[in-house]
Motif scaffolding. Sequence first.
Motif, PDB file in Angstrom:
ATOM      1  N   LEU A 141      -5.166   3.455 -16.828  1.00 51.65           N
ATOM      2  CA  LEU A 141      -6.039   3.834 -17.939  1.00 51.65           C
ATOM      3  C   LEU A 141      -6.424   5.296 -17.745  1.00 51.65           C
ATOM      4  CD1 LEU A 141      -8.468   0.752 -18.115  1.00 51.65           C
ATOM      5  CD2 LEU A 141      -6.313   1.084 -19.333  1.00 51.65           C
ATOM      6  N   VAL A 142      -5.873   6.178 -18.551  1.00 53.87           N
ATOM      7  CA  VAL A 142      -6.200   7.606 -18.495  1.00 53.87           C
ATOM      8  C   VAL A 142      -7.295   7.833 -19.533  1.00 53.87           C
ATOM      9  CG1 VAL A 142      -5.324   9.960 -18.609  1.00 53.87           C
ATOM     10  CG2 VAL A 142      -3.819   8.100 -17.855  1.00 53.87           C
ATOM     11  N   LEU A 143      -8.534   7.836 -19.092  1.00 52.04           N
ATOM     12  CA  LEU A 143      -9.680   7.891 -20.004  1.00 52.04           C
ATOM     13  C   LEU A 143     -10.056   9.339 -20.284  1.00 52.04           C
ATOM     14  CD1 LEU A 143     -11.805   4.995 -18.487  1.00 52.04           C
ATOM     15  CD2 LEU A 143     -10.041   4.907 -20.246  1.00 52.04           C
ATOM     16  N   GLY A 144      -9.242  10.013 -21.084  1.00 48.62           N
ATOM     17  CA  GLY A 144      -9.527  11.383 -21.477  1.00 48.62           C
ATOM     18  C   GLY A 144      -8.505  12.357 -20.939  1.00 48.62           C
ATOM     19  N   ASP A 145      -7.445  12.618 -21.704  1.00 52.33           N
ATOM     20  CA  ASP A 145      -6.389  13.562 -21.323  1.00 52.33           C
ATOM     21  C   ASP A 145      -6.599  14.835 -22.128  1.00 52.33           C
ATOM     22  OD1 ASP A 145      -4.160  14.858 -20.454  1.00 52.33           O
ATOM     23  OD2 ASP A 145      -2.709  13.381 -21.168  1.00 52.33           O
ATOM     24  N   ARG A 308      -6.162  -4.248 -23.915  1.00 52.46           N
ATOM     25  CA  ARG A 308      -6.435  -4.451 -22.493  1.00 52.46           C
ATOM     26  C   ARG A 308      -5.251  -5.010 -21.716  1.00 52.46           C
ATOM     27  NH1 ARG A 308      -9.693  -8.307 -25.184  1.00 52.46           N
ATOM     28  NH2 ARG A 308      -9.029 -10.470 -24.880  1.00 52.46           N
ATOM     29  N   ASP A 309      -4.079  -5.113 -22.352  1.00 53.11           N
ATOM     30  CA  ASP A 309      -2.929  -5.712 -21.684  1.00 53.11           C
ATOM     31  C   ASP A 309      -1.798  -4.716 -21.452  1.00 53.11           C
ATOM     32  OD1 ASP A 309      -2.299  -5.362 -24.327  1.00 53.11           O
ATOM     33  OD2 ASP A 309      -1.315  -7.309 -24.568  1.00 53.11           O
ATOM     34  N   ARG A 310      -2.092  -3.412 -21.453  1.00 51.55           N
ATOM     35  CA  ARG A 310      -1.052  -2.404 -21.255  1.00 51.55           C
ATOM     36  C   ARG A 310      -1.684  -1.096 -20.819  1.00 51.55           C
ATOM     37  NH1 ARG A 310       1.527  -2.615 -26.926  1.00 51.55           N
ATOM     38  NH2 ARG A 310       1.026  -4.803 -26.512  1.00 51.55           N
ATOM     39  N   ALA A 311      -0.845  -0.121 -20.489  1.00 47.41           N
ATOM     40  CA  ALA A 311      -1.324   1.203 -20.130  1.00 47.41           C
ATOM     41  C   ALA A 311      -1.907   1.896 -21.359  1.00 47.41           C
ATOM     42  CB  ALA A 311      -0.189   2.039 -19.544  1.00 47.41           C
ATOM     43  N   VAL A 312      -2.980   2.676 -21.161  1.00 43.59           N
ATOM     44  CA  VAL A 312      -3.683   3.331 -22.259  1.00 43.59           C
ATOM     45  C   VAL A 312      -4.002   4.761 -21.848  1.00 43.59           C
ATOM     46  CG1 VAL A 312      -5.706   3.309 -23.776  1.00 43.59           C
ATOM     47  CG2 VAL A 312      -4.691   1.148 -23.033  1.00 43.59           C
ATOM     48  N   VAL A 313      -3.848   5.699 -22.777  1.00 48.36           N
ATOM     49  CA  VAL A 313      -4.260   7.086 -22.570  1.00 48.36           C
ATOM     50  C   VAL A 313      -5.008   7.546 -23.813  1.00 48.36           C
ATOM     51  CG1 VAL A 313      -2.012   7.942 -23.391  1.00 48.36           C
ATOM     52  CG2 VAL A 313      -3.499   9.448 -22.072  1.00 48.36           C
ATOM     53  N   PHE A 314      -6.152   8.194 -23.614  1.00 46.74           N
ATOM     54  CA  PHE A 314      -6.919   8.800 -24.691  1.00 46.74           C
ATOM     55  C   PHE A 314      -6.515  10.274 -24.771  1.00 46.74           C
ATOM     56  CE2 PHE A 314      -9.352   5.059 -23.760  1.00 46.74           C
ATOM     57  CZ  PHE A 314      -9.943   4.697 -24.968  1.00 46.74           C
ATOM     58  N   VAL A 362      -8.124   6.704 -14.402  1.00 42.22           N
ATOM     59  CA  VAL A 362      -7.975   8.133 -14.104  1.00 42.22           C
ATOM     60  C   VAL A 362      -9.064   8.881 -14.861  1.00 42.22           C
ATOM     61  CG1 VAL A 362      -6.471  10.136 -14.233  1.00 42.22           C
ATOM     62  CG2 VAL A 362      -5.501   7.886 -13.766  1.00 42.22           C
ATOM     63  N   LEU A 363      -9.931   9.583 -14.123  1.00 36.67           N
ATOM     64  CA  LEU A 363     -11.010  10.391 -14.703  1.00 36.67           C
ATOM     65  C   LEU A 363     -10.706  11.850 -14.401  1.00 36.67           C
ATOM     66  CD1 LEU A 363     -14.076   8.233 -13.574  1.00 36.67           C
ATOM     67  CD2 LEU A 363     -12.723   8.026 -15.658  1.00 36.67           C
ATOM     68  N   ASP A 364     -10.131  12.536 -15.375  1.00 35.18           N
ATOM     69  CA  ASP A 364      -9.702  13.926 -15.194  1.00 35.18           C
ATOM     70  C   ASP A 364     -10.806  14.883 -15.642  1.00 35.18           C
ATOM     71  OD1 ASP A 364      -8.182  16.092 -14.565  1.00 35.18           O
ATOM     72  OD2 ASP A 364      -6.520  15.603 -15.899  1.00 35.18           O
ATOM     73  N   GLU A 365     -10.754  16.118 -15.111  1.00 38.22           N
ATOM     74  CA  GLU A 365     -11.676  17.196 -15.495  1.00 38.22           C
ATOM     75  C   GLU A 365     -13.133  16.722 -15.403  1.00 38.22           C
ATOM     76  OE1 GLU A 365     -10.733  20.214 -16.002  1.00 38.22           O
ATOM     77  OE2 GLU A 365      -8.569  19.892 -16.090  1.00 38.22           O
ATOM     78  N   LEU A 366     -13.512  16.215 -14.227  1.00 39.53           N
ATOM     79  CA  LEU A 366     -14.862  15.682 -14.048  1.00 39.53           C
ATOM     80  C   LEU A 366     -15.925  16.761 -14.213  1.00 39.53           C
ATOM     81  CD1 LEU A 366     -16.549  13.178 -13.201  1.00 39.53           C
ATOM     82  CD2 LEU A 366     -16.299  13.956 -10.845  1.00 39.53           C
TER      83      LEU A 366
END
Length: 531
Positions: A141-145, A308-314, A362-366
């Motif tokens: 789960l890439v929560l914010g790309d 909720r059953d697969r990879a997700v990217v925002f 994955v929490l990028d650019e914290l």
Amino acid sequence: MAPRKLFARPFRKTARPAAKTTSQQILRLPREAGPGTRGWSGRGGGMAQLVPSVREYRGTTVQVCGLWPFSSGASSPMIGVPLGRHEETQATVCCDPISWFQRARLISNPSAFILGKPGLGKSTLVRRMFLGLAAQGIHPLVLGDLKGEHVKAVQALNGQVIKLGRGAGYLNILDPGQAVEAAGLLEGHGHHEAATRVRADAHGRRLNMVVSLITISRNNPPTDQEQTILDRALRVLDERFDGIPVLNDLLDVIVSAPDELRQVALDRGDMNVYLQETRALEATLLGLTGGGKLGEIFSRQTTNPMKRDRAVVFDVSSIDETETDLQAAVLLACWSYGFGTVNVANALADAGLEPRRNYFVVLDELWRALRSGKGVVDRVDALTRLNRSVGVGQIMISHTMSDLLALPAEEDRMKARGFVERSGMVICGGLPASEMPLLTSAIPLSRQEQQKLISWQDPPAWDSRGLDVEPPGRGKFLIKVGGRPGIPVQIALTSIEKNDGLNDTDTKWHKPGETPMKPAAPRMPDEGGTL
């Protein structure tokens, strides 16, 4: 008397039989002159002071049975996603926070923190980890790309891409997501306590998100009384509103001044007191719904609900870099929405209504979210403080320790440093020398490890021919777990990763059919002798 003449007797050498040479005498014979293990010794000999390490190889007992017993054990773990080779021994290095927590038992919680200067491969390392974990059945789960650099990888995994931005997509922060449906399903199967917890968690996350948006909009958190009013307004909204509300509906509830809100506002029957207490709150919510500096991204219904059953990217790459407040608000909204979906999946799995699913967040650019306003650190801490029993691994990414500690309040700086200290492992790329005192205050680093990190942040060699010369520290990272010696690893890309452009983060600089910095062909003179 005449002197007598003296005559010397001639010396005769007596021949003696040759002695027999024994084995002991042979061993005592002087060795012929030659170099030692480090080269020629002596003045001008060039004796080496440092002997390079021997290359290590791994093999099963069937493949290398003739070498048994082995002279030494392995120097790097072989459990987890294969990242590359040890920089010194060339041994294979495998690492990811979930495998090291669940299978290898090397860390106490499945989390990691990555630090490093831009352009040295942090995103490539993260992609390698979640691609390897996806092959093990763990959903990334890439929560914010913010740069759109993980979109291709998630698409290759047949995942979901959710685009957010001005005119690109909307995310309703009052949307409980799948919590209402999951709570009804749990109640239908007799799990009433689990349904109550799911609803309470959804309410808390919505309240936390509204308070975060107000904090970013004002650069200060709302007062305690305003938070109490918001909490009661959300409960009134859930009781009276049919469907999924938006921020404008919440504003209408506050403006209508129901008795439940007037009681918590302590107006004592005086409407003017209530209006005075809620005036600032109404003005802030009006800015969130009417196109203020945070735009209308959070004021409409969610355009693409999360699965909720697969990879997700925002994908939030359409937001401009200069809109730092909007970026921070979108990141917090994505984190809150993603963690809410994870809690719903765990509640259904605990009740036996769905298979167990594990996630890698994955929490990028914290640093962008932490700098958005006072009190945001508490919101991030509340969102990311996951228990290891939840079955979720997470990885946070930032540039330097200075980014985390560049906060005005001392308590916020201490909490931000706690993000690094609580992580199961810390992975460091190239960092400047000024970062070493701040970094060593959070994790122990030897002098050699500090020098290695400093050398990795050097620029590439000067080359006037326009060749693609990589910096010396690109793809090199030091894996630290507690006080153990760090593991320096060089990331090795596969042919698919190289050729499919999954790790190319400079696509905006490429022109079709043209190679950057390619020298032009020399012009030849024509028949007249002129150019």
